[in-house]
Scaffold this active site. Structure first.
Site, PDB file in Angstrom:
ATOM      1  N   ASP A   5       1.291   0.905   8.904  1.00 20.87           N
ATOM      2  CA  ASP A   5       0.023   0.781   8.167  1.00 20.87           C
ATOM      3  C   ASP A   5      -0.560  -0.611   8.385  1.00 20.87           C
ATOM      4  OD1 ASP A   5       0.467   3.254   7.088  1.00 20.87           O
ATOM      5  OD2 ASP A   5       0.653   2.571   5.015  1.00 20.87           O
ATOM      6  N   ASP A  58      -4.563   9.147  -0.159  1.00 22.09           N
ATOM      7  CA  ASP A  58      -3.619   9.583  -1.201  1.00 22.09           C
ATOM      8  C   ASP A  58      -4.200   9.354  -2.607  1.00 22.09           C
ATOM      9  OD1 ASP A  58      -1.267  10.536  -2.333  1.00 22.09           O
ATOM     10  OD2 ASP A  58       0.046   9.137  -1.275  1.00 22.09           O
ATOM     11  N   ASP A 105       0.186  13.199   6.181  1.00 18.29           N
ATOM     12  CA  ASP A 105       1.146  12.095   6.219  1.00 18.29           C
ATOM     13  C   ASP A 105       2.577  12.636   6.343  1.00 18.29           C
ATOM     14  OD1 ASP A 105       2.018   9.478   6.179  1.00 18.29           O
ATOM     15  OD2 ASP A 105       0.865   8.917   4.405  1.00 18.29           O
TER      16      ASP A 105
END
Ligand code: NAG
Ligand code: NAG
Ligand code: NAG
Length: 432
Positions: free
Chosen positions: A221, A83, A160
């Site tokens: 994550d 990102d 994502d």
């Protein structure tokens, strides 16, 4: 009777789901590479943090180190931007715009640089309105964005799942995958689809996921700590009956990036993550600063024998087969009847812990094995059915071995002669 029927139908389902997977010719073994997120997150201030901000400089520097320091040669071939590479607003033509200050040369030029060094280019987007960090997502611009990625010669897309309902993913991720397929460019497709559904306590349709994605993030994550790595191992062990059967050539479960080389893991803990990720047939995605990588961590990441376990062509995900007293045994079946076994300690009581295990404990087919230490700390040994296998494991550490059927080692008279000489033992012990 009902029990038998259920078992048989599970077996059939298992066979079907392992044979039907995404067929784009990619990821026949778990993908290997490097990805920005875990180490570099959303650092965008290049004045304050010139060596860490998400930028073309970081990518180029990493590419150079992947080549010069042996990572590419070891198999790490993808370099991926996660990102925070976009401008906050799309261009007047509706297209994604890479951050003008941090990617002044643009993504096509960066792709050319990456390809000229023999690596492949990965990029991140999000299926929702926004990426997790608040940059423009693909929703409503899917075709334009895919066309743009193709113009940039992208080889790998991580898609994502922030800012989109998990309920929409069962149709949305396959639709995006079909659009990727229609471009004719083979693009590795990494989905975050099940991670958001697991989080929402839905039961992901892993058979469908394996049919549409090359790899998929299943769960949380990873963070830079042993607690996080340990929790992820537990989750993959606890849920293996739903997950493992869906992994295979072209389609893999993804327990997230390697922490190795960062701040949070000791050398023992780093060895444990590498071993368990190899048993899980997990993608091996380094997320560390290669410029400051310490040699002990680099040695773990470049361990050829462990990479070979991860990349074994049978493509079968291993299982946690035993767990007691915070010690677990992870067993992966390899091609040619070999096995990789990791003995993991999640104990916190300060001294190396000794265990003796039977063949049944280890779920090991009954035959005599030559056992080689994949971290090369012990001499190779032999174990036969009826004997117990003794290991002593450091706290939060691992012992990782390859079990090679002895009849294979002794397959030829020549091999037997070599085995009986010290030369062979020395070779085993010095194989790195
Ligand atoms: C995405 O944005 C559009 C337009 O603002 C809005 O109508 C839609 O509800 C949003 N979708 C999601 C999933 O947030
Ligand atoms: C598209 O899908 C077909 C059928 O699964 C497959 O044979 C082909 O390789 C795919 N092409 C690309 C570029 O992904
Ligand atoms: C075993 O693991 C549990 C849960 O992580 C922990 O609370 C406990 O202290 C551990 N026991 C030992 C002996 O390390």
């Amino acid at each position: 009777m009902a029990g038998i029927l259920i078992q048989v139908s599970c077996l059939i389902l298992g066979i079907i789901s392992t044979t039907v997977g995404l067929d784009n010719g990619l990821a026949l073994t778990p993908p290997m590479g490097w990805l920005t997120w875990e180490r570099f997150r959303c650092i965008t201030d290049c004045k304050k943090y010139p060596d860490e901000c998400i930028s073309e400089n970081l990518i180029k520097r990493t590419v150079d180190l992947m080549v010069s320091d042996g990572y590419l040669e070891a198999g790490y071939e993808y370099v991926g931007i996660d990102d925070c590479w976009l401008e906050k607003k799309r261009g007047p033509d509706g297209r994604m715009v890479p951050d003008r200050e941090r990617f002044p040369s643009g993504m096509k030029a960066l792709a050319d640089y990456i390809h000229s060094r023999g690596l492949k280019f990965g990029i991140y987007e999000d299926y929702g309105n926004l990426t997790c960090a608040g940059y423009p997502g693909v929703l409503g611009s899917e075709q334009l964005d895919i066309d743009t990625f193709v113009e940039w010669d992208v080889d790998y897309i991580k898609l994502d799942g922030c800012y989109i309902e998990p309920e929409h993913m069962d149709s949305g991720y396959p639709a995006f995958g079909e659009m990727l397929n229609k471009t004719g460019r083979p693009i590795l497709y990494s989905c975050s689809w099940p991670a958001y559904q697991e989080d929402a306590k839905m039961l992901p349709d892993y058979a469908s996921i394996a049919k549409h994605c090359n790899l998929w993030r299943n769960w949380d994550d990873i963070e830079d700590s042993w607690a996080s790595a340990s929790k992820i191992m537990d989750w993959f062990g606890d849920n293996q009956d739903r997950l493992a059967q869906h992994a295979g050539p072209g389609h893999w479960n993804d327990p997230d990036m390697l922490l190795i080389g960062n701040f949070g893991l000791s050398e023992d803990q780093a060895k444990t993550q590498m071993a368990v990720w190899a048993v899980l047939a997990a993608p091996l995605l380094i997320s560390a600063d290669l410029a400051t990588m310490k040699p002990e961590f680099k040695r773990i990441l470049l361990n050829k024998d462990i990479i070979a376990v991860n990349q074994d062509k049978l493509g079968k995900q291993g299982l946690r087969v035993w767990k007691q007293r915070n010690i677990s045994v992870w067993n992966r079946e390899l091609s040619d009847g070999e096995r990789a076994l990791a003995f993991v300690s999640q104990r916190e009581d300060g001294i190396p812990y000794a265990v003796s295990l039977t063949f049944k404990d280890m779920q090991l087919p009954e035959q005599t094995y030559e056992v080689q230490d994949l971290y090369n700390e012990e001499k190779s040994r032999t174990v036969s059915p009826g004997e117990e296998f003794n290991v002593r494991i450091n706290p939060s550490g691992v012992k990782f071995y390859k079990f090679i059927p002895k009849n294979k080692v002794l397959g030829s008279v020549q091999a037997k002669q070599i085995l009986n000489s010290n030369v062979f033992n020395n070779e085993i012990n010095n194989k790195h």
